[in-house]
Design an enzyme around this catalytic site. Structure first.
Site, PDB file in Angstrom:
ATOM      1  N   GLN A   1     -16.542   1.465  30.358  1.00 22.57           N
ATOM      2  CA  GLN A   1     -15.218   2.417  30.553  1.00 22.57           C
ATOM      3  C   GLN A   1     -13.986   1.432  30.664  1.00 22.57           C
ATOM      4  O   GLN A   1     -13.757   0.625  31.793  1.00 22.57           O
ATOM      5  CB  GLN A   1     -15.402   3.232  31.897  1.00 22.57           C
ATOM      6  CG  GLN A   1     -14.232   4.051  32.323  1.00 22.57           C
ATOM      7  CD  GLN A   1     -14.275   4.511  33.606  1.00 22.57           C
ATOM      8  OE1 GLN A   1     -14.695   3.872  34.606  1.00 22.57           O
ATOM      9  NE2 GLN A   1     -13.652   5.816  33.879  1.00 22.57           N
TER      10      GLN A   1
ATOM     11  N   SER B   1      -9.136   1.060  33.340  1.00 25.55           N
ATOM     12  CA  SER B   1      -7.955   0.393  34.053  1.00 25.55           C
ATOM     13  C   SER B   1      -7.400  -0.693  33.443  1.00 25.55           C
ATOM     14  O   SER B   1      -7.888  -1.511  32.783  1.00 25.55           O
ATOM     15  CB  SER B   1      -8.736   0.011  35.556  1.00 25.55           C
ATOM     16  OG  SER B   1      -9.314   1.067  36.237  1.00 25.55           O
TER      17      SER B   1
ATOM     18  N   SER C   1     -16.766  -2.774  34.559  1.00 28.15           N
ATOM     19  CA  SER C   1     -18.305  -3.044  34.978  1.00 28.15           C
ATOM     20  C   SER C   1     -19.165  -2.905  33.676  1.00 28.15           C
ATOM     21  O   SER C   1     -18.848  -2.183  32.706  1.00 28.15           O
ATOM     22  CB  SER C   1     -18.599  -1.894  35.828  1.00 28.15           C
ATOM     23  OG  SER C   1     -17.943  -1.621  36.977  1.00 28.15           O
TER      24      SER C   1
ATOM     25  N   GLU D   1     -17.141  11.143  37.154  1.00 29.65           N
ATOM     26  CA  GLU D   1     -17.421   9.781  37.721  1.00 29.65           C
ATOM     27  C   GLU D   1     -17.571  10.048  39.147  1.00 29.65           C
ATOM     28  O   GLU D   1     -18.368   9.472  39.743  1.00 29.65           O
ATOM     29  CB  GLU D   1     -16.177   8.917  37.157  1.00 29.65           C
ATOM     30  CG  GLU D   1     -16.422   7.590  38.044  1.00 29.65           C
ATOM     31  CD  GLU D   1     -15.214   6.655  37.900  1.00 29.65           C
ATOM     32  OE1 GLU D   1     -13.953   7.220  37.188  1.00 29.65           O
ATOM     33  OE2 GLU D   1     -15.463   5.345  37.672  1.00 29.65           O
TER      34      GLU D   1
ATOM     35  N   GLU E   1      -7.534   7.006  49.083  1.00 31.65           N
ATOM     36  CA  GLU E   1      -6.358   7.449  49.291  1.00 31.65           C
ATOM     37  C   GLU E   1      -6.060   8.457  48.097  1.00 31.65           C
ATOM     38  O   GLU E   1      -5.614   9.685  48.441  1.00 31.65           O
ATOM     39  CB  GLU E   1      -5.211   6.578  49.182  1.00 31.65           C
ATOM     40  CG  GLU E   1      -5.436   5.695  50.613  1.00 31.65           C
ATOM     41  CD  GLU E   1      -6.469   4.666  50.358  1.00 31.65           C
ATOM     42  OE1 GLU E   1      -7.033   4.600  49.474  1.00 31.65           O
ATOM     43  OE2 GLU E   1      -6.700   4.172  51.550  1.00 31.65           O
TER      44      GLU E   1
HETATM   45  C1  LIG Z   1     -16.331  -2.641  41.803  1.00 31.14           C
HETATM   46  C2  LIG Z   1     -15.477  -1.985  40.958  1.00 31.14           C
HETATM   47  C3  LIG Z   1     -15.751  -1.699  39.706  1.00 31.14           C
HETATM   48  C4  LIG Z   1     -14.624  -1.050  38.779  1.00 31.14           C
HETATM   49  N1  LIG Z   1     -15.327  -0.447  37.465  1.00 31.14           N
HETATM   50  C5  LIG Z   1     -14.488  -0.222  36.647  1.00 31.14           C
HETATM   51  C6  LIG Z   1     -14.679   0.335  35.306  1.00 31.14           C
HETATM   52  O1  LIG Z   1     -15.796   0.039  34.947  1.00 31.14           O
HETATM   53  N2  LIG Z   1     -13.667   0.511  34.406  1.00 31.14           N
HETATM   54  C7  LIG Z   1     -12.714   0.938  34.946  1.00 31.14           C
HETATM   55  O2  LIG Z   1     -11.697   1.402  34.082  1.00 31.14           O
HETATM   56  N3  LIG Z   1     -12.032   0.384  36.008  1.00 31.14           N
HETATM   57  C8  LIG Z   1     -12.828  -0.128  36.868  1.00 31.14           C
HETATM   58  N4  LIG Z   1     -12.407  -0.554  38.260  1.00 31.14           N
HETATM   59  C9  LIG Z   1     -11.278  -0.168  38.809  1.00 31.14           C
HETATM   60  C10 LIG Z   1     -10.775   0.937  39.566  1.00 31.14           C
HETATM   61  O3  LIG Z   1     -11.038   2.243  38.922  1.00 31.14           O
HETATM   62  C11 LIG Z   1      -9.498   0.525  40.142  1.00 31.14           C
HETATM   63  O4  LIG Z   1      -9.445  -0.496  40.949  1.00 31.14           O
HETATM   64  C12 LIG Z   1      -8.969   1.966  41.114  1.00 31.14           C
HETATM   65  O5  LIG Z   1      -8.653   3.091  40.332  1.00 31.14           O
HETATM   66  C13 LIG Z   1      -7.713   1.328  41.865  1.00 31.14           C
HETATM   67  O6  LIG Z   1      -6.655   0.696  41.199  1.00 31.14           O
HETATM   68  P1  LIG Z   1      -6.079  -0.626  41.481  1.00 31.14           P
HETATM   69  O7  LIG Z   1      -7.023  -1.612  41.435  1.00 31.14           O
HETATM   70  O8  LIG Z   1      -4.757  -0.748  40.552  1.00 31.14           O
HETATM   71  O9  LIG Z   1      -5.400  -0.426  43.024  1.00 31.14           O
HETATM   72  P2  LIG Z   1      -3.654   0.324  43.194  1.00 31.14           P
HETATM   73  O10 LIG Z   1      -3.503   1.477  42.440  1.00 31.14           O
HETATM   74  O11 LIG Z   1      -2.898  -0.770  43.061  1.00 31.14           O
HETATM   75  O12 LIG Z   1      -3.918   0.655  44.593  1.00 31.14           O
HETATM   76  C14 LIG Z   1      -3.524  -0.278  45.800  1.00 31.14           C
HETATM   77  C15 LIG Z   1      -3.744   0.529  47.181  1.00 31.14           C
HETATM   78  O13 LIG Z   1      -2.669   1.457  47.007  1.00 31.14           O
HETATM   79  C16 LIG Z   1      -3.174   2.766  47.298  1.00 31.14           C
HETATM   80  N5  LIG Z   1      -2.613   3.645  46.325  1.00 31.14           N
HETATM   81  C17 LIG Z   1      -2.272   3.816  45.291  1.00 31.14           C
HETATM   82  N6  LIG Z   1      -1.542   4.661  44.835  1.00 31.14           N
HETATM   83  C18 LIG Z   1      -1.475   5.557  45.877  1.00 31.14           C
HETATM   84  C19 LIG Z   1      -0.994   6.765  46.068  1.00 31.14           C
HETATM   85  N7  LIG Z   1      -0.398   7.529  45.187  1.00 31.14           N
HETATM   86  N8  LIG Z   1      -1.043   7.422  47.285  1.00 31.14           N
HETATM   87  C20 LIG Z   1      -1.339   6.645  48.551  1.00 31.14           C
HETATM   88  N9  LIG Z   1      -2.006   5.329  48.327  1.00 31.14           N
HETATM   89  C21 LIG Z   1      -2.003   4.734  46.823  1.00 31.14           C
HETATM   90  C22 LIG Z   1      -4.591   2.801  46.728  1.00 31.14           C
HETATM   91  O14 LIG Z   1      -5.487   3.585  47.358  1.00 31.14           O
HETATM   92  C23 LIG Z   1      -5.106   1.316  47.111  1.00 31.14           C
HETATM   93  O15 LIG Z   1      -5.421   1.274  48.584  1.00 31.14           O
HETATM   94  C24 LIG Z   1     -13.540  -0.991  39.235  1.00 31.14           C
HETATM   95  C25 LIG Z   1     -13.052  -1.295  40.457  1.00 31.14           C
HETATM   96  C26 LIG Z   1     -14.035  -1.687  41.258  1.00 31.14           C
HETATM   97  C27 LIG Z   1     -13.395  -2.167  42.482  1.00 31.14           C
END
Ligand SMILES: Cc1cc2nc3c(=O)[nH]c(=O)nc-3n(C[C@H](O)[C@H](O)[C@H](O)COP(=O)(O)OP(=O)(O)OC[C@H]3O[C@@H](n4cnc5c(N)ncnc54)[C@H](O)[C@@H]3O)c2cc1C
Lengths: 396, 396
Positions: free
Chosen positions: B114, B117, B150, B233, B366
C-alpha cells in the site's frame, strides 16, 4: 439517539449457524423493548422517580402493574405451564436494559429475576427435595403475574460464589434490596429455604438509607417464629444451589441493566455537549472531550457484547455460563460507573445538581458495581475458571 | 442462475475436495481450483472467486474445507491484498481489472502493498504530494516518495494514491492507481524499525509510468476510493476471528500457568483485568461478525482496532514485567526483512515493541477516536481551515 440503537431483521431459525452464542437481538426482543420503552417514557420520568424516592416509597405501583402484568415482563422466565410467558433470560435482559436506561425504581431484578430463578430451581414439581413444591409453584404463578413481589433475603452485595449469610435465625441481614416493597421474603434457614410473608410476626424490616435512591435497602431480621409460620420451598440439599442459581441469573442480567444505564449516560452526554457552547464553540467539538466520549462508546459497544453473551448463556444453559456471567460482571460494572462519572463531569455544574438526573445514574451505577459480587470477586472466580491462579506467596 | 443455497455449496465444496484431494494437490493448484469453483469468497460474483451466494454461507464452506485439511491462503502474508486491495478493486475496478488482479491476489501468488503514507502525509493522508501527470497518450507519470510501506520488498503490485490536480483543495485532486512494483522507476529501500528488523520500507517513485488502464475509479475521485480501502484496513487489522485466549492473552496466560515462580499479586490483578478485556473484545468482534452475516454492518468495526491496539500493548507490556530478569533481555537485534508480520511470534520484548505500532499503523488511535466521535456519535468537527484551500497553497 439513533446511532446507539440498532435496527433488526428477521434471521434464520438457527442463528448463528456455527454454534457460537447469539449476540444480537431478535425481532421479538425488539418488540418487547419498544413496549417497555414506551411505557417508561410515558410513566417513568426521572424527576418523578426522584420525588417518589424522596418520599420514602420509590415504587410507582401503577407502573409496576403495567410492566409486570400488562406487558407480562414479570413472567418472562416462568414457563407457560406455571403461568408465565415461557420466554428466557435474553428477553428479561432486554427489559433490564430499558429499566437501566431510565433508572426506573422497580423490583424487577430482585423479584422477577433473582427470586423467580431461585424458586424455579426449587423444582416445584418435586417436593421430594424436602420443600413444598406446590407452594413454590403457586408463588411462581403469582410472581409471574406481578401480583406478588418476592425478594431473596441476602445482602445485595452477595455474589453467586460468596458465603451465604442469613442462616442463623434471629441474625440481621443487612442491605437487602427491595425488601421494603416485598410481599414475600425467601430466607435461608438451617434446614432449607423458606418463603415467609413480609408482614408475618417475627419479621422485622428496618429501612436503611441507600446510596442508590432508586433501589431501597433494608436490614431484615427473621425470628424462629417467622420460620415456623413460613413455608419451606426447598430442603437443605437443594436450597443453597437454588439460591446460587438465583444470584447467578441476577448477576448475569444485572450486566444488561448496567448496559442500559451506560447507554443513557453516553447518549445524554453527547446530546448535551453538542448543544452547550463555551468559547464560542459547541463543547462537543473539542477533541479532548470527543475522545473521551468515543472511548466510552467503545466501552459501551463492548459491554453490549458481554451482556448479550451472559444473557444468552443463561438462556441456553450453556456450559460456559459461569464464565460468561463473571466476564460480564467484571466488565459491565466498570463501564457503567465510568459512563456515569463522565456524564456528571461533562455536564459540569449542571451535573452536580439535584434536579439533573445524572446523579441518579451515578448512584445506581456505583451501587450496582458492588451488587451481586464486586468486580474483584468476579475476577477471583475467573482466576479459578481459567486456571490463572494467584501466587502462592502471601501479599508482598 | 439462481442464488446457490447451503446444500448447493456443500455439494460444490465436496466436488472440489474430490477433484483436488488436499493431500496430493500442490497448495497453489488447490487454491486456484478453489477460486475457480467460486468458493474463495462465495458472495463475490461468478468468475471472480464467488457464486453470488449469501455471505453468511462462507463460514460453512471454510469449516468444511478446514476439516478436510485443505490449505488456506495465509491471510497474514497477503493481508493488504486480501483485506484492502481486493474489496477496493471489487468496488471500483473495471471488469478487466477484476479479472486480471483478483485471482492471483487471492491465491497469494501476487503480494500487494500500500503506497499511501508519505513523509509529509500520515494521519493527514489527503495532504499527499506524490504527483501523477498525464501524458498525451493517456498514461500517467508518477514522481514522489512514500514511506513506512509494509512488504514493499515482496510486493508485485501496489495500491497507490497520487495528486493529479494541485490547484484543487486537498481531498479533491487525488487519483487512485495500481502500481507495478517491478517498474524500473520504483526504488524500495528497507527502513529499519523499532524491533530491529525492516518490515516496512521507503519507496521512491521516479518517472514511474502507469497505464491509464491501471487507474481505479474516476480521475480526481481517488479520496473516495481510498476511504473504502482505509475502512477495510481497520476491520482487517483488528477483526480476525479468534478463539478464547487467542492472540497475545493466550501467550501470557501460558507463561503464567507454566511459571508459578514469576507470579505476583499485583500482576495477577492486572492479568485478570486484561483477560476480561480480551474476552470482551473477542465477543465484540464476534457480535460484529454476526451483524455482518445478517447484512447489517454495525459501527463496532471502528472500535475493534482501537481495542486490539490497546490490549496488545498492555498485555505484551505485562508479559515483559512478568518475566522480570528475562524481560531485560531481547531475543535478536539482527536486521531482517521478514516475510510475515507476526504480532504474536518471537519473544515478549519483540511483541512489546511491535505492538506499539498497532496504535499507529492503519490510522492512529487518536484519528480513529475522531472518526468514532464524528461519524458514530455525530459530534461536531473541530474548526479547520484546510478544506477549501487549493492543495498548492497549504502550509507544508
Ligand atoms: C508498522 C507500520 C506499518 C505501516 N505500514 C504502512 C503501509 O504499508 N502503507 C502505508 O501507506 N502506510 C503505512 N504505515 C504508516 C501509517 O499509516 C502512518 O504512520 C499513520 O497513518 C500515522 O501517520 P504519521 O506516522 O505521519 O503520524 P502523524 O500523523 O504525524 O501523527 C503523529 C501523532 O499525532 C497524532 N495526530 C495526528 N493528527 C491528529 C489529529 N487530527 N488529532 C489528534 N492527534 C493527531 C497521531 O495520532 C500521532 O500520535 C505504517 C506504519 C507503521 C507503524
Amino acid at each position: 439517539m439513533s446511532t446507539l440503537d440498532e435496527t433488526h431483521e428477521t434471521r434464520p431459525e438457527t442463528f448463528p449457524a456455527d454454534g457460537a452464542p447469539d449476540l444480537l437481538y431478535s425481532e421479538a426482543e425488539d418488540d418487547l423493548r419498544a413496549a417497555v420503552r414506551s411505557l417508561l417514557t410515558d410513566r417513568g420520568d426521572a424527576t418523578a422517580s426522584l420525588a417518589r424516592a424522596e418520599s420514602g416509597s420509590p415504587y410507582d405501583s401503577a407502573l409496576w402493574t403495567s410492566l409486570a402484568g400488562g406487558i407480562g415482563a414479570a413472567g418472562l422466565l416462568v414457563p407457560e405451564a406455571l403461568g408465565g410467558q415461557g420466554a428466557s433470560h435474553r428477553e428479561a435482559a432486554v427489559v433490564l436494559e430499558e429499566l437501566g436506561r431510565a433508572v426506573t425504581p422497580a423490583p424487577y431484578l430482585t423479584s422477577s429475576v433473582i427470586a423467580t430463578q431461585t424458586l424455579l430451581a426449587c423444582d416445584p414439581d418435586d417436593g421430594g427435595g424436602g420443600g413444598d413444591g406446590t407452594a413454590a409453584t403457586a408463588l411462581l404463578g403469582d410472581l409471574a403475574e406481578g401480583r406478588t413481589v418476592a425478594v431473596l433475603a441476602v445482602p445485595l452485595a452477595t455474589g453467586p460464589d460468596a458465603p451465604l449469610p442469613g442462616t442463623a435465625p434471629g441474625g440481621v441481614i443487612r442491605a437487602v434490596a427491595d425488601a421494603a416493597t416485598a410481599d414475600v421474603l425467601l430466607v435461608l434457614g438451617d434446614d432449607g429455604l423458606y418463603a415467609i410473608a413480609a408482614d408475618a410476626p417475627g419479621v422485622t424490616l428496618r429501612a436503611q438509607t441507600p446510596l442508590d435512591l432508586t433501589r431501597p435497602l433494608s436490614a431484615v431480621t427473621v425470628d424462629p417464629a417467622a420460620f415456623a409460620a413460613g413455608t419451606r420451598v426447598a430442603g437443605p440439599d437443594r436450597a443453597v444451589a437454588a439460591v446460587r442459581g438465583g444470584l447467578l441469573a441476577g448477576a448475569g442480567l444485572l450486566a444488561s441493566e448496567q448496559l442500559g444505564l451506560a447507554e443513557w449516560c453516553l447518549a445524554e452526554t453527547v446530546r448535551h455537549t453538542r448543544e452547550r457552547h463555551q468559547f464560542n464553540r459547541p463543547l462537543g467539538s473539542f477533541q479532548a472531550l470527543k475522545h473521551r466520549m468515543a472511548q466510552l462508546w467503545l466501552e459501551v459497544a463492548s459491554a453490549r457484547a458481554a451482556a448479550r453473551n451472559a444473557a444468552d448463556a443463561l438462556a441456553t444453559g450453556s456450559p460456559d455460563v459461569r464464565l460468561a456471567v463473571a466476564v460480564a460482571q467484571a466488565y459491565c460494572g466498570r463501564v457503567a460507573v465510568h459512563a456515569a462519572e463522565e456524564c456528571v463531569q461533562l455536564h459540569g455544574g449542571i451535573g452536580m445538581t439535584w434536579e439533573h438526573p445524572a446523579h441518579l445514574y451515578l448512584k445506581r451505577a456505583k451501587s450496582a458495581e458492588i451488587a451481586l459480587g464486586s468486580t474483584g470477586a468476579h475476577r477471583t472466580t475467573l482466576a479459578t475458571l481459567t486456571d490463572l491462579p494467584a501466587p502462592r506467596t502471601p501479599q508482598e | 442462475m439462481t442464488t446457490p443455497d447451503a446444500a448447493e455449496l456443500r455439494r460444490l465444496t465436496r466436488e472440489l475436495l474430490a477433484g483436488h484431494p488436499p493431500a496430493d494437490t500442490p497448495v497453489a493448484d488447490f487454491l486456484t481450483a478453489r477460486f475457480d469453483a467460486g468458493l474463495a469468497w462465495v458472495h463475490f460474483p461468478v468468475g471472480l472467486g464467488g457464486l453470488g451466494a449469501p455471505r453468511t454461507l462462507q463460514g460453512a464452506v471454510d469449516a468444511e474445507l478446514a476439516a478436510a485439511g485443505a490449505p488456506d491462503n495465509d491471510p497474514r502474508r497477503i493481508g493488504i491484498g486480501l483485506g484492502m486491495a481486493a474489496p477496493t478493486i471489487l468496488g471500483f475496478g473495471t471488469d478487466e481489472q477484476k479479472r486480471r488482479f483478483l485471482r492471483p491476489l487471492w491465491t497469494g501468488e501476487e503480494v500487494w502493498c500500500q503506497l499511501f503514507s508519505e513523509p509529509g502525509a500520515g494521519s493527514d493522508l489527503a495532504a499527499l504530494g506524490t504527483r501523477a501527470v498525464r501524458e498525451e497518450d493517456g498514461d500517467w507519470i508518477v514522481n514522489g516518495q512514500k514511506v513506512w510501506t509494509s512488504s514493499a520488498h515482496l510486493a508485485r503490485w501496489a495500491i497507490l494514491v497520487a495528486r493529479t490536480d494541485p490547484a484543487l483543495p486537498k481531498h479533491r485532486g487525488i487519483s487512485y492507481f495500481i502500481c507495478d512494483m517491478t517498474d524500473p522507476g520504483v526504488d524500495v529501500r528497507p527502513l529499519r524499525q523499532i524491533t530491529g528488523e525492516a518490515e516496512f520500507n521507503e519507496v521512491f517513485l521516479t518517472d514511474v509510468r502507469i497505464p491509464d488502464a491501471h487507474r481505479l475509479g474516476p480521475v480526481g475521485d481517488g479520496w473516495k476510493v481510498a476511504r473504502t480501502t482505509l475502512m477495510n484496513e481497520r476491520v482487517s487489522i483488528g477483526g480476525a476471528r479468534l478463539p478464547r485466549e487467542g492472540g497475545m492473552i493466550g501467550t501470557v496466560a501460558r507463561t503464567w500457568r507454566d511459571r508459578p515462580d514469576l507470579r505476583t499479586h499485583q500482576l495477577h490483578q492486572r492479568l485478570l483485568a486484561l483477560w476480561v478485556d480480551a474476552e470482551v473484545a473477542r465477543l465484540t468482534g464476534e457480535r460484529l461478525r454476526q451483524q455482518l452475516a445478517m447484512g447489517r454492518p454495525g459501527p463496532e468495526g471502528s472500535g475493534l482496532k482501537l481495542s486490539f491496539a490497546r490490549l496488545n500493548q498492555e498485555i505484551s507490556g505485562l508479559e515483559v514485567e512478568l518475566l522480570a530478569d528475562e524481560g531485560l533481555l531481547y531475543d535478536d537485534w539482527t536486521m531482517r526483512r521478514p516475510e510475515l508480520v507476526d504480532f504474536t511470534g518471537r519473544e515478549a520484548g519483540y511483541r512489546y515493541l511491535r505492538a506499539k505500532g498497532n496504535s499507529i499503523e492503519g490510522g492512529t488511535s487518536e484519528v480513529l477516536l475522531n472518526i468514532v466521535a464524528e461519524r458514530v456519535l455525530g459530534l461536531p468537527a473541530e474548526p479547520r481551515d484546510d478544506k477549501d484551500v487549493a492543495w498548492k497553497d497549504l502550509t507544508r
